[in-house]
Design a protein around this motif. Structure first.
Motif, PDB file in Angstrom:
ATOM      1  N   GLY A   1       0.284   2.850  -3.341  1.00 37.57           N
ATOM      2  CA  GLY A   1      -0.739   3.840  -3.067  1.00 37.57           C
ATOM      3  C   GLY A   1      -2.169   3.354  -3.133  1.00 37.57           C
ATOM      4  O   GLY A   1      -3.089   4.138  -3.166  1.00 37.57           O
ATOM      5  N   HIS A   2      -2.391   2.081  -3.161  1.00 36.36           N
ATOM      6  CA  HIS A   2      -3.764   1.559  -3.121  1.00 36.36           C
ATOM      7  C   HIS A   2      -3.770   0.254  -2.333  1.00 36.36           C
ATOM      8  O   HIS A   2      -2.736  -0.235  -1.905  1.00 36.36           O
ATOM      9  CB  HIS A   2      -4.333   1.372  -4.532  1.00 36.36           C
ATOM     10  CG  HIS A   2      -3.474   0.503  -5.416  1.00 36.36           C
ATOM     11  ND1 HIS A   2      -3.478  -0.846  -5.351  1.00 36.36           N
ATOM     12  CD2 HIS A   2      -2.586   0.836  -6.382  1.00 36.36           C
ATOM     13  CE1 HIS A   2      -2.631  -1.340  -6.234  1.00 36.36           C
ATOM     14  NE2 HIS A   2      -2.072  -0.323  -6.885  1.00 36.36           N
ATOM     15  N   SER A   3      -4.926  -0.306  -2.136  1.00 37.45           N
ATOM     16  CA  SER A   3      -5.030  -1.459  -1.234  1.00 37.45           C
ATOM     17  C   SER A   3      -5.053  -2.801  -1.961  1.00 37.45           C
ATOM     18  O   SER A   3      -5.651  -3.752  -1.472  1.00 37.45           O
ATOM     19  CB  SER A   3      -6.263  -1.317  -0.351  1.00 37.45           C
ATOM     20  OG  SER A   3      -7.426  -1.257  -1.166  1.00 37.45           O
ATOM     21  N   ALA A   4      -4.422  -2.909  -3.111  1.00 35.45           N
ATOM     22  CA  ALA A   4      -4.352  -4.192  -3.810  1.00 35.45           C
ATOM     23  C   ALA A   4      -3.583  -5.198  -2.970  1.00 35.45           C
ATOM     24  O   ALA A   4      -2.602  -4.857  -2.318  1.00 35.45           O
ATOM     25  CB  ALA A   4      -3.678  -4.014  -5.162  1.00 35.45           C
TER      26      ALA A   4
ATOM     27  N   VAL B   1       0.838  -1.197   0.000  1.00 34.53           N
ATOM     28  CA  VAL B   1       0.000   0.000   0.000  1.00 34.53           C
ATOM     29  C   VAL B   1       0.873   1.246   0.000  1.00 34.53           C
ATOM     30  O   VAL B   1       0.635   2.192  -0.760  1.00 34.53           O
ATOM     31  CB  VAL B   1      -0.976  -0.002   1.205  1.00 34.53           C
ATOM     32  CG1 VAL B   1      -1.664   1.354   1.359  1.00 34.53           C
ATOM     33  CG2 VAL B   1      -2.007  -1.108   1.051  1.00 34.53           C
TER      34      VAL B   1
END
Length: 184
Positions: free
Chosen positions: A133-136, A129
């Motif tokens: 920058g994202h919650s993958a 994250v």
């Protein structure tokens, strides 16, 4: 759905770490340490022996990474009942056991020292994250036992650090934790 680990102790919810492995294997680590980020490590010594078998239960929370610092032997490695490796162990031989996989190692002969890193999946996910920058979700891919000089070098650094009377600095272990996450 059946439990692939059977009734091994340590299969309950909770992280896999050096203390739990000592109980499961009834063997004391030479040295161990834990960083503030949650990764723990253990240095194990194998005297010359033949026909040994060791198992680790599945743990949904922790990846186990093992690397041979020096020594060797011959072994077979199984994860979730599937053979992943059969052959000669050598310095820098490294195996990654993903969170959720149960392992069994059958050793014909072995000697030397191994470093185990117990890497929390939470740290891996949080680092992804931070980086992307994202919650993958990030998932480690299953791998054969392979030579990995980077992990072995990290293991040698940690081995030297945790052999000190203080058990190693958290800052050093956290730095290695982050290097391990980036590498794997």
């Amino acid at each position: 759905m059946s439990d692939p680990t059977g009734t091994l102790p340590g299969t309950e919810i909770g992280p896999l770490n050096a203390d739990r492995v000592e109980i499961l294997r009834n063997q004391k680590a030479i040295a161990k340490g834990v960083g503030a980020l949650g990764m723990s490590v253990a240095l194990w010594k194998r005297d010359v022996f033949a026909n040994g078998e060791r198992s680790l239960p599945a743990c949904q929370h922790t990846h186990a990474i093992s690397t041979c610092l020096h020594g060797g032997g011959e072994a077979r490695l199984f994860a979730d009942g599937r053979q992943r490796f059969h052959g000669q162990l050598a310095p820098d031989s490294t195996a990654i056991l993903r969170a959720g996989d149960a392992s069994r190692a059958v050793t014909s002969t072995a000697w030397g020292e191994n470093m185990h890193f117990y890497l929390p999946d939470k740290l891996l996910q949080e680092s992804a994250v931070d980086e992307f920058g994202h919650s993958a979700q990030v998932e480690l891919l299953p791998s054969e036992l392979r030579l990995d000089s980077t992990i072995a070098k990290l293991g040698r650094i940690v081995a030297q650090e945790i052999r000190t009377p203080s058990g190693g600095s958290r800052m050093m272990l956290d730095s290695v934790s982050l290097a391990m996450v980036v590498h794997v």
